[in-house]
Design a protein around this motif. Structure first.
Motif, PDB file in Angstrom:
ATOM      1  N   SER A  59      65.617 -24.781  -6.023  1.00 40.20           N
ATOM      2  CA  SER A  59      64.378 -24.791  -6.636  1.00 40.20           C
ATOM      3  C   SER A  59      63.322 -25.593  -5.748  1.00 40.20           C
ATOM      4  CB  SER A  59      64.532 -25.424  -8.013  1.00 40.20           C
ATOM      5  OG  SER A  59      63.420 -25.090  -8.888  1.00 40.20           O
ATOM      6  N   ASP A  60      63.766 -26.729  -5.223  1.00 43.05           N
ATOM      7  CA  ASP A  60      62.909 -27.768  -4.452  1.00 43.05           C
ATOM      8  C   ASP A  60      62.292 -26.864  -3.291  1.00 43.05           C
ATOM      9  OD1 ASP A  60      63.257 -29.611  -6.254  1.00 43.05           O
ATOM     10  OD2 ASP A  60      64.893 -30.622  -5.019  1.00 43.05           O
ATOM     11  N   LEU A  61      63.213 -25.771  -2.798  1.00 48.30           N
ATOM     12  CA  LEU A  61      62.692 -25.182  -1.542  1.00 48.30           C
ATOM     13  C   LEU A  61      61.522 -24.101  -1.792  1.00 48.30           C
ATOM     14  CD1 LEU A  61      66.096 -23.874   0.036  1.00 48.30           C
ATOM     15  CD2 LEU A  61      64.605 -25.579   0.887  1.00 48.30           C
ATOM     16  N   GLY A  62      61.599 -23.947  -3.090  1.00 50.92           N
ATOM     17  CA  GLY A  62      60.297 -23.133  -3.549  1.00 50.92           C
ATOM     18  C   GLY A  62      59.218 -23.800  -4.127  1.00 50.92           C
ATOM     19  N   SER A  63      59.304 -25.368  -4.437  1.00 50.93           N
ATOM     20  CA  SER A  63      58.467 -25.817  -4.793  1.00 50.93           C
ATOM     21  C   SER A  63      57.093 -26.302  -4.023  1.00 50.93           C
ATOM     22  CB  SER A  63      58.833 -27.485  -5.254  1.00 50.93           C
ATOM     23  OG  SER A  63      59.056 -28.064  -3.922  1.00 50.93           O
ATOM     24  N   THR A  64      55.923 -26.670  -4.381  1.00 50.60           N
ATOM     25  CA  THR A  64      54.866 -26.713  -3.727  1.00 50.60           C
ATOM     26  C   THR A  64      55.191 -27.609  -2.494  1.00 50.60           C
ATOM     27  OG1 THR A  64      53.343 -26.681  -5.465  1.00 50.60           O
ATOM     28  CG2 THR A  64      52.441 -27.667  -3.511  1.00 50.60           C
ATOM     29  N   LEU A  65      55.817 -28.819  -2.584  1.00 49.49           N
ATOM     30  CA  LEU A  65      56.047 -29.600  -1.376  1.00 49.49           C
ATOM     31  C   LEU A  65      57.243 -28.930  -0.398  1.00 49.49           C
ATOM     32  CD1 LEU A  65      56.185 -32.462  -0.148  1.00 49.49           C
ATOM     33  CD2 LEU A  65      58.117 -33.058  -1.568  1.00 49.49           C
ATOM     34  N   ALA A 157      69.791  -8.888  11.732  1.00 53.72           N
ATOM     35  CA  ALA A 157      70.726  -8.570  10.444  1.00 53.72           C
ATOM     36  C   ALA A 157      71.004 -10.165   9.711  1.00 53.72           C
ATOM     37  CB  ALA A 157      71.930  -7.928  10.517  1.00 53.72           C
ATOM     38  N   LEU A 158      71.162 -11.086  10.795  1.00 51.44           N
ATOM     39  CA  LEU A 158      71.375 -12.425   9.989  1.00 51.44           C
ATOM     40  C   LEU A 158      70.025 -12.960   9.479  1.00 51.44           C
ATOM     41  CD1 LEU A 158      73.235 -14.838   9.774  1.00 51.44           C
ATOM     42  CD2 LEU A 158      72.544 -15.536  12.279  1.00 51.44           C
ATOM     43  N   ILE A 159      68.943 -12.846  10.279  1.00 52.89           N
ATOM     44  CA  ILE A 159      67.543 -13.203   9.823  1.00 52.89           C
ATOM     45  C   ILE A 159      67.317 -12.555   8.355  1.00 52.89           C
ATOM     46  CG2 ILE A 159      65.218 -13.330   9.994  1.00 52.89           C
ATOM     47  CD1 ILE A 159      66.669 -15.321  11.610  1.00 52.89           C
ATOM     48  N   LEU A 160      67.521 -11.255   8.306  1.00 50.91           N
ATOM     49  CA  LEU A 160      67.344 -10.516   7.069  1.00 50.91           C
ATOM     50  C   LEU A 160      68.086 -11.172   5.765  1.00 50.91           C
ATOM     51  CD1 LEU A 160      65.582  -8.312   5.563  1.00 50.91           C
ATOM     52  CD2 LEU A 160      67.533  -6.578   6.511  1.00 50.91           C
ATOM     53  N   ILE A 161      69.430 -11.221   6.067  1.00 56.39           N
ATOM     54  CA  ILE A 161      70.462 -11.574   5.083  1.00 56.39           C
ATOM     55  C   ILE A 161      70.020 -13.062   4.552  1.00 56.39           C
ATOM     56  CG2 ILE A 161      72.790 -12.308   4.627  1.00 56.39           C
ATOM     57  CD1 ILE A 161      73.586  -9.990   6.450  1.00 56.39           C
ATOM     58  N   VAL A 162      69.792 -13.891   5.499  1.00 56.97           N
ATOM     59  CA  VAL A 162      69.221 -15.398   5.161  1.00 56.97           C
ATOM     60  C   VAL A 162      68.164 -15.261   4.490  1.00 56.97           C
ATOM     61  CG1 VAL A 162      68.668 -17.428   5.912  1.00 56.97           C
ATOM     62  CG2 VAL A 162      70.611 -16.451   7.037  1.00 56.97           C
ATOM     63  N   GLY A 163      67.154 -14.665   4.770  1.00 57.57           N
ATOM     64  CA  GLY A 163      65.741 -14.719   4.094  1.00 57.57           C
ATOM     65  C   GLY A 163      66.026 -14.192   2.702  1.00 57.57           C
ATOM     66  N   VAL A 164      66.759 -12.877   2.621  1.00 63.37           N
ATOM     67  CA  VAL A 164      66.756 -12.354   1.355  1.00 63.37           C
ATOM     68  C   VAL A 164      67.666 -13.351   0.110  1.00 63.37           C
ATOM     69  CG1 VAL A 164      67.875 -10.486  -0.015  1.00 63.37           C
ATOM     70  CG2 VAL A 164      66.615 -10.016   2.094  1.00 63.37           C
ATOM     71  N   ALA A 165      68.590 -13.963   0.778  1.00 61.36           N
ATOM     72  CA  ALA A 165      69.660 -14.730  -0.016  1.00 61.36           C
ATOM     73  C   ALA A 165      68.655 -16.012  -0.559  1.00 61.36           C
ATOM     74  CB  ALA A 165      70.664 -15.302   0.804  1.00 61.36           C
ATOM     75  N   ILE A 166      68.056 -16.647   0.380  1.00 61.21           N
ATOM     76  CA  ILE A 166      67.130 -17.779   0.011  1.00 61.21           C
ATOM     77  C   ILE A 166      66.173 -17.474  -1.192  1.00 61.21           C
ATOM     78  CG2 ILE A 166      65.448 -19.498   0.629  1.00 61.21           C
ATOM     79  CD1 ILE A 166      66.708 -19.694   3.308  1.00 61.21           C
ATOM     80  N   THR A 167      65.737 -16.225  -1.066  1.00 55.32           N
ATOM     81  CA  THR A 167      64.555 -15.701  -1.762  1.00 55.32           C
ATOM     82  C   THR A 167      65.334 -15.539  -3.254  1.00 55.32           C
ATOM     83  OG1 THR A 167      63.282 -15.035   0.006  1.00 55.32           O
ATOM     84  CG2 THR A 167      62.732 -14.177  -2.397  1.00 55.32           C
ATOM     85  N   LEU A 168      66.311 -14.862  -3.186  1.00 53.95           N
ATOM     86  CA  LEU A 168      67.080 -14.546  -4.589  1.00 53.95           C
ATOM     87  C   LEU A 168      67.688 -15.727  -5.208  1.00 53.95           C
ATOM     88  CD1 LEU A 168      68.904 -11.314  -3.461  1.00 53.95           C
ATOM     89  CD2 LEU A 168      66.939 -11.414  -5.008  1.00 53.95           C
ATOM     90  N   VAL A 169      68.164 -16.751  -4.690  1.00 50.43           N
ATOM     91  CA  VAL A 169      68.588 -17.901  -5.251  1.00 50.43           C
ATOM     92  C   VAL A 169      67.663 -18.855  -5.582  1.00 50.43           C
ATOM     93  CG1 VAL A 169      70.071 -20.066  -4.898  1.00 50.43           C
ATOM     94  CG2 VAL A 169      70.579 -17.876  -3.720  1.00 50.43           C
TER      95      VAL A 169
END
Length: 217
Positions: A59-65, A157-169
């Motif tokens: 959640s902190d990864l998506g916070s303003t800070l 493929a790795l970049i796409l998987i990591v980006g999607v995973a972080i966004t979903l979590v």
């Protein structure tokens, strides 16, 4: 090839707008109340001390800070290392524009946050989720820019998987922590997707115009 990318970006923009519109109508028409309650109950059924700590970190990864820190690092890399000034501007517009648009939309919709079982505190209105919208825009544009500079399939493929995973979590963490409805998170994804796709469409349209100017007659 560039025209095909323009078409794709425009289609994604339109799909995101239509999807957000339908979601908004169903959400505020209260047709999705049962869906929200059931998903929150299911997700919070996983509760454990270790998972709560993990979800707070995401959640902190998506916070303003968190967004500001990642943005500064990426902008510095684009400007001073790669010297890609146009990509620097695109990245800034996507991230800053997403944050501004989210605040404006929250003021329009005035949806209160859920009050079922809070594992974290949050203020302000709920729809669409700012964390989810920022995550989609930030990690979406980062994935797009990295994709352009990686030639191998496994790297892309790795970049796409990591980006999607972080966004979903990040979105899932907001439901788990009890500070957003699932429809808030979906709304954030769709609004973030709209802004990201629209920005990419404008960026690629400008690139097409410039290439047409330098193309031999």
């Amino acid at each position: 090839m560039l025209k095909w990318k323009l078409t794709q970006a425009l289609l994604l923009t339109l799909l995101a707008v239509v999807g957000f519109g339908l979601l908004t109508i169903l959400t505020f028409g209260e047709q999705l109340q049962a869906f929200d309650t059931q998903v929150i109950t299911w997700v919070q059924g996983w509760e454990s001390p270790a998972l709560t700590t993990t979800m707070k970190l995401f959640s902190d990864l998506g916070s303003t800070l968190g967004v500001v820190i990642v943005t500064i690092l990426i902008l510095g890399y684009l400007y001073f290392v790669l010297r890609h000034r146009s990509e620097y501007l695109l990245f800034f517009v996507v991230v800053a524009g997403s944050a501004g648009l989210n605040q404006a939309m929250k003021l329009v919709f005035h949806r209160l946050r859920p009050d079922l079982h809070r594992l974290a505190e949050a203020s302000g209105y709920s729809f669409p989720s700012g964390h989810s919208m920022s995550a989609f825009a930030l990690y979406g544009i980062l994935t797009f820019l990295l994709w352009r500079h990686i030639s191998t399939r496994w790297g892309r493929a790795l970049i796409l998987i990591v980006g999607v995973a972080i966004t979903l979590v990040i979105g899932l963490s907001r439901i788990y922590l009890g500070v957003h409805y699932p429809t808030d998170v979906l709304g954030g994804y769709l609004a973030g997707g709209f802004w990201l796709a629209a920005s990419m469409w404008v960026y690629q349209s400008v690139a097409e115009s410039r290439s047409a100017l330098v193309r031999p007659m």
